[in-house]
Design a protein around this motif. Sequence first.
Motif, PDB file in Angstrom:
ATOM      1  N   THR A  60     -37.768  16.095  19.484  1.00  0.00           N
ATOM      2  CA  THR A  60     -39.143  15.684  19.787  1.00  0.00           C
ATOM      3  C   THR A  60     -39.683  14.749  18.706  1.00  0.00           C
ATOM      4  O   THR A  60     -40.835  14.832  18.319  1.00  0.00           O
ATOM      5  CB  THR A  60     -40.066  16.905  19.941  1.00  0.00           C
ATOM      6  N   ASP A  61     -38.832  13.842  18.251  1.00  0.00           N
ATOM      7  CA  ASP A  61     -39.206  12.925  17.168  1.00  0.00           C
ATOM      8  C   ASP A  61     -39.653  11.559  17.666  1.00  0.00           C
ATOM      9  O   ASP A  61     -39.820  10.626  16.881  1.00  0.00           O
ATOM     10  CB  ASP A  61     -38.030  12.768  16.202  1.00  0.00           C
ATOM     11  N   GLY A  62     -39.853  11.406  18.983  1.00  0.00           N
ATOM     12  CA  GLY A  62     -40.293  10.132  19.543  1.00  0.00           C
ATOM     13  C   GLY A  62     -39.177   9.111  19.682  1.00  0.00           C
ATOM     14  O   GLY A  62     -39.445   7.962  20.046  1.00  0.00           O
ATOM     15  N   LYS A  63     -37.932   9.518  19.428  1.00  0.00           N
ATOM     16  CA  LYS A  63     -36.788   8.622  19.561  1.00  0.00           C
ATOM     17  C   LYS A  63     -35.986   9.008  20.805  1.00  0.00           C
ATOM     18  O   LYS A  63     -36.073  10.138  21.279  1.00  0.00           O
ATOM     19  CB  LYS A  63     -35.884   8.713  18.329  1.00  0.00           C
ATOM     20  N   TRP A  64     -35.189   8.061  21.315  1.00  0.00           N
ATOM     21  CA  TRP A  64     -34.324   8.352  22.447  1.00  0.00           C
ATOM     22  C   TRP A  64     -33.152   9.219  22.015  1.00  0.00           C
ATOM     23  O   TRP A  64     -32.557   8.988  20.961  1.00  0.00           O
ATOM     24  CB  TRP A  64     -33.793   7.058  23.064  1.00  0.00           C
ATOM     25  N   HIS A  65     -32.852  10.229  22.829  1.00  0.00           N
ATOM     26  CA  HIS A  65     -31.704  11.114  22.598  1.00  0.00           C
ATOM     27  C   HIS A  65     -30.990  11.313  23.928  1.00  0.00           C
ATOM     28  O   HIS A  65     -31.632  11.407  24.983  1.00  0.00           O
ATOM     29  CB  HIS A  65     -32.139  12.482  22.075  1.00  0.00           C
ATOM     30  N   PHE A  66     -29.675  11.408  23.880  1.00  0.00           N
ATOM     31  CA  PHE A  66     -28.887  11.736  25.063  1.00  0.00           C
ATOM     32  C   PHE A  66     -28.426  13.170  24.904  1.00  0.00           C
ATOM     33  O   PHE A  66     -27.691  13.497  23.968  1.00  0.00           O
ATOM     34  CB  PHE A  66     -27.682  10.804  25.212  1.00  0.00           C
ATOM     35  N   ILE A  67     -28.911  14.053  25.780  1.00  0.00           N
ATOM     36  CA  ILE A  67     -28.529  15.461  25.694  1.00  0.00           C
ATOM     37  C   ILE A  67     -27.700  15.838  26.917  1.00  0.00           C
ATOM     38  O   ILE A  67     -27.965  15.374  28.030  1.00  0.00           O
ATOM     39  CB  ILE A  67     -29.735  16.400  25.522  1.00  0.00           C
ATOM     40  N   SER A  73     -17.188  28.948  28.009  1.00  0.00           N
ATOM     41  CA  SER A  73     -18.206  28.507  27.061  1.00  0.00           C
ATOM     42  C   SER A  73     -19.340  27.742  27.722  1.00  0.00           C
ATOM     43  O   SER A  73     -19.196  27.143  28.781  1.00  0.00           O
ATOM     44  CB  SER A  73     -17.579  27.639  25.965  1.00  0.00           C
ATOM     45  N   CYS A  74     -20.468  27.777  27.031  1.00  0.00           N
ATOM     46  CA  CYS A  74     -21.668  27.022  27.348  1.00  0.00           C
ATOM     47  C   CYS A  74     -21.910  26.142  26.125  1.00  0.00           C
ATOM     48  O   CYS A  74     -21.884  26.634  24.993  1.00  0.00           O
ATOM     49  CB  CYS A  74     -22.815  27.999  27.565  1.00  0.00           C
ATOM     50  N   ASN A  75     -22.126  24.831  26.337  1.00  0.00           N
ATOM     51  CA  ASN A  75     -22.191  23.895  25.213  1.00  0.00           C
ATOM     52  C   ASN A  75     -23.400  22.973  25.323  1.00  0.00           C
ATOM     53  O   ASN A  75     -23.813  22.625  26.426  1.00  0.00           O
ATOM     54  CB  ASN A  75     -20.926  23.023  25.196  1.00  0.00           C
ATOM     55  N   ILE A  76     -23.929  22.557  24.183  1.00  0.00           N
ATOM     56  CA  ILE A  76     -25.009  21.569  24.154  1.00  0.00           C
ATOM     57  C   ILE A  76     -24.619  20.444  23.195  1.00  0.00           C
ATOM     58  O   ILE A  76     -24.138  20.697  22.085  1.00  0.00           O
ATOM     59  CB  ILE A  76     -26.371  22.206  23.754  1.00  0.00           C
ATOM     60  N   TYR A  77     -24.778  19.217  23.684  1.00  0.00           N
ATOM     61  CA  TYR A  77     -24.498  18.011  22.903  1.00  0.00           C
ATOM     62  C   TYR A  77     -25.789  17.229  22.730  1.00  0.00           C
ATOM     63  O   TYR A  77     -26.593  17.142  23.658  1.00  0.00           O
ATOM     64  CB  TYR A  77     -23.508  17.103  23.633  1.00  0.00           C
ATOM     65  N   VAL A  78     -25.988  16.666  21.553  1.00  0.00           N
ATOM     66  CA  VAL A  78     -27.105  15.762  21.306  1.00  0.00           C
ATOM     67  C   VAL A  78     -26.522  14.477  20.733  1.00  0.00           C
ATOM     68  O   VAL A  78     -25.812  14.516  19.715  1.00  0.00           O
ATOM     69  CB  VAL A  78     -28.150  16.363  20.333  1.00  0.00           C
ATOM     70  N   ASP A  79     -26.784  13.364  21.407  1.00  0.00           N
ATOM     71  CA  ASP A  79     -26.296  12.052  20.979  1.00  0.00           C
ATOM     72  C   ASP A  79     -24.783  12.044  20.768  1.00  0.00           C
ATOM     73  O   ASP A  79     -24.272  11.463  19.805  1.00  0.00           O
ATOM     74  CB  ASP A  79     -27.043  11.582  19.729  1.00  0.00           C
ATOM     75  N   GLY A  80     -24.071  12.708  21.670  1.00  0.00           N
ATOM     76  CA  GLY A  80     -22.613  12.711  21.649  1.00  0.00           C
ATOM     77  C   GLY A  80     -21.975  13.690  20.689  1.00  0.00           C
ATOM     78  O   GLY A  80     -20.752  13.766  20.593  1.00  0.00           O
ATOM     79  N   ILE A  81     -22.777  14.464  19.983  1.00  0.00           N
ATOM     80  CA  ILE A  81     -22.258  15.426  19.004  1.00  0.00           C
ATOM     81  C   ILE A  81     -22.438  16.844  19.540  1.00  0.00           C
ATOM     82  O   ILE A  81     -23.550  17.239  19.915  1.00  0.00           O
ATOM     83  CB  ILE A  81     -22.974  15.271  17.644  1.00  0.00           C
ATOM     84  N   LEU A  82     -21.345  17.599  19.573  1.00  0.00           N
ATOM     85  CA  LEU A  82     -21.419  19.000  19.982  1.00  0.00           C
ATOM     86  C   LEU A  82     -22.206  19.766  18.935  1.00  0.00           C
ATOM     87  O   LEU A  82     -21.827  19.814  17.766  1.00  0.00           O
ATOM     88  CB  LEU A  82     -20.015  19.592  20.128  1.00  0.00           C
TER      89      LEU A  82
END
Length: 109
Positions: A64-71, A80-89
Amino acid sequence: SVGAWIKSSTSATRQFIITKGNATQYSYGLEIDANNKATFQLIQSGSATDYCTGAIATSNTSVTDGKWHFIVGTLVPGTSCNIYVDGILEKTTTTTGTLATDVGADFEI
């Protein structure tokens, strides 16, 4: 897998990004939690509210930093259940249970 490009500067409030479900039956959701983290959540088959064991993966990164993120949230059934932010696990949780997939509810973006 479900994923989305997001840009948010709203903090300390739950924000739904992609969901499958309604008020009485829920299957999965990609969202921002009240702590400003990306989360991917899965509900167990036969239940309206019970999560599959280990089926909430929450990022370490605030989105929530006002920047674009790909989640992206991914599920490897029974594994497994996984979450990635900006291509990083960012988080992997071990899951058990069967995902509720035929809930007859809307897919919402």
